[in-house]
Design an enzyme around this catalytic site. Structure first.
Site, PDB file in Angstrom:
ATOM      1  N   GLY A 276       0.797  -1.229   0.000  1.00 62.55           N
ATOM      2  CA  GLY A 276       0.000   0.000   0.000  1.00 62.55           C
ATOM      3  C   GLY A 276       0.829   1.279   0.000  1.00 62.55           C
TER       4      GLY A 276
ATOM      5  CB  SER B 169       7.542   9.131 -15.923  1.00 60.21           C
ATOM      6  OG  SER B 169       8.557   8.319 -16.472  1.00 60.21           O
TER       7      SER B 169
ATOM      8  N   GLY C 189       3.511   2.789  -2.537  1.00 57.38           N
ATOM      9  CA  GLY C 189       4.345   2.836  -3.743  1.00 57.38           C
ATOM     10  C   GLY C 189       4.824   4.256  -3.953  1.00 57.38           C
ATOM     11  CB  SER C 190       3.580   7.043  -6.085  1.00 57.60           C
ATOM     12  OG  SER C 190       3.944   6.511  -7.339  1.00 57.60           O
TER      13      SER C 190
ATOM     14  CD  GLU D 117      16.509   3.533  -7.518  1.00 60.81           C
ATOM     15  OE1 GLU D 117      17.043   4.635  -7.380  1.00 60.81           O
ATOM     16  OE2 GLU D 117      17.137   2.451  -7.487  1.00 60.81           O
TER      17      GLU D 117
ATOM     18  NE  ARG E  57      15.483  -7.108 -43.649  1.00 59.88           N
ATOM     19  CZ  ARG E  57      14.917  -8.251 -43.992  1.00 59.88           C
ATOM     20  NH1 ARG E  57      15.646  -9.362 -44.087  1.00 59.88           N
ATOM     21  NH2 ARG E  57      13.630  -8.313 -44.252  1.00 59.88           N
TER      22      ARG E  57
ATOM     23  CB  THR F 111      16.278  -4.342  -6.467  1.00 60.52           C
ATOM     24  OG1 THR F 111      15.205  -3.705  -7.127  1.00 60.52           O
ATOM     25  CG2 THR F 111      17.320  -4.785  -7.486  1.00 60.52           C
TER      26      THR F 111
HETATM   27  N1  CAA Z   1      15.121  14.965  -1.221  1.00 64.96           N
HETATM   28  C1  CAA Z   1      15.265  15.303   0.093  1.00 64.96           C
HETATM   29  N2  CAA Z   1      14.221  15.471   0.927  1.00 64.96           N
HETATM   30  C2  CAA Z   1      12.982  15.315   0.401  1.00 64.96           C
HETATM   31  C3  CAA Z   1      12.778  14.967  -0.952  1.00 64.96           C
HETATM   32  C4  CAA Z   1      13.892  14.805  -1.770  1.00 64.96           C
HETATM   33  N3  CAA Z   1      13.790  14.457  -3.061  1.00 64.96           N
HETATM   34  N4  CAA Z   1      11.442  14.883  -1.176  1.00 64.96           N
HETATM   35  C5  CAA Z   1      10.833  15.162  -0.006  1.00 64.96           C
HETATM   36  N5  CAA Z   1      11.777  15.406   0.933  1.00 64.96           N
HETATM   37  C6  CAA Z   1      11.536  15.772   2.324  1.00 64.96           C
HETATM   38  C7  CAA Z   1      10.786  17.088   2.393  1.00 64.96           C
HETATM   39  O1  CAA Z   1      11.670  18.195   2.376  1.00 64.96           O
HETATM   40  C8  CAA Z   1      10.041  16.972   3.690  1.00 64.96           C
HETATM   41  O2  CAA Z   1      10.913  17.261   4.757  1.00 64.96           O
HETATM   42  P1  CAA Z   1      10.523  18.394   5.843  1.00 64.96           P
HETATM   43  O3  CAA Z   1       9.202  17.933   6.415  1.00 64.96           O
HETATM   44  O4  CAA Z   1      11.646  18.356   6.808  1.00 64.96           O
HETATM   45  O5  CAA Z   1      10.400  19.659   5.066  1.00 64.96           O
HETATM   46  C9  CAA Z   1       9.724  15.482   3.793  1.00 64.96           C
HETATM   47  O6  CAA Z   1      10.684  14.824   2.954  1.00 64.96           O
HETATM   48  C10 CAA Z   1       8.324  15.148   3.334  1.00 64.96           C
HETATM   49  O7  CAA Z   1       8.215  15.632   2.015  1.00 64.96           O
HETATM   50  P2  CAA Z   1       6.835  15.780   1.241  1.00 64.96           P
HETATM   51  O8  CAA Z   1       5.832  16.455   2.122  1.00 64.96           O
HETATM   52  O9  CAA Z   1       7.135  16.398  -0.073  1.00 64.96           O
HETATM   53  O10 CAA Z   1       6.392  14.275   1.087  1.00 64.96           O
HETATM   54  P3  CAA Z   1       5.222  13.632   0.236  1.00 64.96           P
HETATM   55  O11 CAA Z   1       4.551  12.626   1.085  1.00 64.96           O
HETATM   56  O12 CAA Z   1       4.412  14.706  -0.421  1.00 64.96           O
HETATM   57  O13 CAA Z   1       5.993  12.750  -0.873  1.00 64.96           O
HETATM   58  C11 CAA Z   1       7.223  12.241  -2.845  1.00 64.96           C
HETATM   59  C12 CAA Z   1       7.008  13.191  -1.643  1.00 64.96           C
HETATM   60  C13 CAA Z   1       8.188  12.999  -3.739  1.00 64.96           C
HETATM   61  C14 CAA Z   1       5.959  11.925  -3.610  1.00 64.96           C
HETATM   62  C15 CAA Z   1       7.865  10.926  -2.303  1.00 64.96           C
HETATM   63  O14 CAA Z   1       6.915  10.165  -1.580  1.00 64.96           O
HETATM   64  C16 CAA Z   1       8.461  10.079  -3.399  1.00 64.96           C
HETATM   65  O15 CAA Z   1       9.565  10.330  -3.856  1.00 64.96           O
HETATM   66  N6  CAA Z   1       7.731   9.014  -3.838  1.00 64.96           N
HETATM   67  C17 CAA Z   1       8.271   8.028  -4.743  1.00 64.96           C
HETATM   68  C18 CAA Z   1       8.864   6.900  -3.940  1.00 64.96           C
HETATM   69  C19 CAA Z   1       9.885   6.124  -4.700  1.00 64.96           C
HETATM   70  O16 CAA Z   1      10.716   6.668  -5.425  1.00 64.96           O
HETATM   71  N7  CAA Z   1       9.851   4.811  -4.490  1.00 64.96           N
HETATM   72  C20 CAA Z   1      10.822   3.936  -5.082  1.00 64.96           C
HETATM   73  C21 CAA Z   1      11.114   2.826  -4.115  1.00 64.96           C
HETATM   74  S1  CAA Z   1      12.708   2.109  -4.255  1.00 64.96           S
HETATM   75  C22 CAA Z   1      12.622   1.064  -5.574  1.00 64.96           C
HETATM   76  O17 CAA Z   1      12.226   1.461  -6.633  1.00 64.96           O
HETATM   77  C23 CAA Z   1      13.016  -0.354  -5.405  1.00 64.96           C
HETATM   78  C24 CAA Z   1      14.346  -0.746  -5.845  1.00 64.96           C
HETATM   79  O18 CAA Z   1      14.934  -1.582  -5.205  1.00 64.96           O
HETATM   80  C25 CAA Z   1      14.967  -0.213  -7.118  1.00 64.96           C
END
Ligand code: CAA
Length: 380
Positions: free
Chosen positions: A129, A366, A131-132, A363, A268, A158
């Site tokens: 529950g 898009s 992901g993004s 990660e 080709r 991974t």
């Molecule tokens: N860098 C540093 N800090 C960040 C950040 C970033 N890119 N994005 C958010 N933050 C910080 C914010 O500054 C904030 O901190 P403060 O409260 O201290 O100001 C805190 O994190 C919360 O930020 P948001 O309110 O913006 O958080 P949000 O709930 O709105 O979500 C989001 C932000 C960008 C959507 C984030 O949830 C996100 O990146 N989602 C995608 C998740 C992802 O990439 N998952 C991949 C999993 S790993 C994988 O793929 C598996 C593998 O093994 C390859």
């Protein structure tokens, strides 16, 4: 401004290219078909210093810069995108996270084996529950004496079934939302950690993605990474760096598909001449080469910014967004230029096409990259 990789970076590229051409190319199709874990290749990557490229020597790494790291992931992925992601996760999501946020004991005991390739790392944020919406963590960690007790299910891990150490995100205080998330360096061999399944996937099949369960899983407190409540910040920070790695992976996939298409269109023949002599084909190759160059510049610039200590959140997201969509576009065109042969597993572009798709998803999809970029360019 300099657009040329240094002599050392060019030597590194040549070394990785020789390694994958000799050792990975001959088995890549079979490993993809059978979803075979490339254990021996991962071991050799460790020996070559490719599992801790940017980690300091003190902690077992090769002490190179992020540009070099991008080149490594690009070259691995040009031949085998599974090797690209296995190395990328270990390098940027795991080793970088421990070097930046870990205690000295964690660096000595856990980072040195991970960066030198004697151990393998994984990163575990996603849940059924969450992901993004990465902050919606349901896996709980409750302090009990000198330990934390962890319960929950994680997916899309991974390297999960071969990892020694996992950066594991948990919720320690649900009332605090993102600020209630805490990271641990979990020992996968401790009781209570199990593999539920290895996903049967469209692409990057030789890199295993696992669903994992934690059932009364005890982690000693010294393995907590950072402070309680710092987990989300740690996750976002390592994902910023990881996105440079996935941009480089996408770039490598695109480069591999382009090279295959270019070679094919030269041999080709239809209507009495090599098909690259037809303008429609030549223009497609021109568009491929142009988009790949743009993706490469974006990726290297994001890495360069990180090396300079500049902010690179927006730049890493731009690089990942553009490079992953380029990989998908180039791989689709590469199949088209191969005609029916491109649809066959006898040609590599079919695998490039399947491998490219995940780079638009993991990660951060898009859509999430566009969210990050739009927030960055409109803030302040
Ligand atoms: N860098 C540093 N800090 C960040 C950040 C970033 N890119 N994005 C958010 N933050 C910080 C914010 O500054 C904030 O901190 P403060 O409260 O201290 O100001 C805190 O994190 C919360 O930020 P948001 O309110 O913006 O958080 P949000 O709930 O709105 O979500 C989001 C932000 C960008 C959507 C984030 O949830 C996100 O990146 N989602 C995608 C998740 C992802 O990439 N998952 C991949 C999993 S790993 C994988 O793929 C598996 C593998 O093994 C390859």
């Amino acid at each position: 401004m300099q657009f040329q990789p240094s002599d050392d970076q060019q030597m590194l590229r040549a070394m990785v290219r020789q390694f994958v051409e000799q050792e990975a190319r001959p088995t890549v199709a079979e490993r993809d078909e059978q979803a075979l874990w490339p254990g021996e290749l991962v071991r050799k990557m460790g020996e070559l210093g490719l599992m801790g490229v940017a980690v300091s020597e003190e902690y077992g790494g090769a002490a190179l810069d992020y540009m070099s790291y991008a080149i490594v992931i690009e070259e691995l992925s040009r031949v085998d995108a599974s090797l690209g992601v296995i190395a990328s996760v270990n390098n940027s999501l795991v080793c970088y996270g421990i070097e930046k946020f870990g205690s000295d004991a964690q660096r000595q005991e856990l980072l040195i084996p991970l960066a030198s390739g004697r151990a393998l790392g994984a990163f575990s944020l996603s849940e059924p529950g969450a992901g993004s919406d990465a902050a919606a963590q349901k896996t709980t960690a409750v302090r009990d004496g000198d330990d934390y007790v962890i319960n929950g299910v994680k997916n899309w891990v991974t390297n999960g079934d071969h990892a020694d150490t996992i950066i594991l995100m948990t919720m320690t205080d649900p009332s605090k939302g993102a600020k209630g998330i805490t990271a641990f360096l979990a020992d996968t061999r401790a009781p209570g950690c199990s593999i539920v399944k290895v996903e049967n996937k469209l692409g990057i099949r030789s890199a295993h993605s696992c669903q994992m369960a934690y059932d009364s899983f005890r982690v000693p407190a010294w393995r907590r990474l950072g402070e309680e409540g710092q987990g989300f910040k740690i996750a976002m920070t390592v994902l910023n760096a990881g996105r440079i790695g996935i941009a480089a992976q996408a770039l490598g996939i695109a480069q591999g598909a382009y090279e295959a298409a270019l070679a094919y269109t030269k041999v080709r023949e239809q209507f009495g001449k090599p098909i690259h002599e037809f303008q429609a084909v030549g223009f497609t190759l021109a568009d491929m080469a142009t988009r790949i160059k743009a993706a490469r510049l974006l990726t290297y610039e994001a890495a360069w910014r990180k090396d300079q200590g500049l902010d690179y959140v927006k730049d890493a997201s731009m690089a990942k967004l553009f490079a992953s969509e380029t990989a998908m576009w180039v791989a689709t065109k590469a199949i088209q230029l191969h005609g029916s042969n491109g649809y066959s597993k006898e040609y590599p572009v079919e695998r490039n096409f399947r491998d490219a798709k995940i780079t638009e998803i993991y990660e951060g999809t898009s859509e999430i990259q566009r969210l990050v970029i739009s927030r960055e360019i409109t803030k302040g």
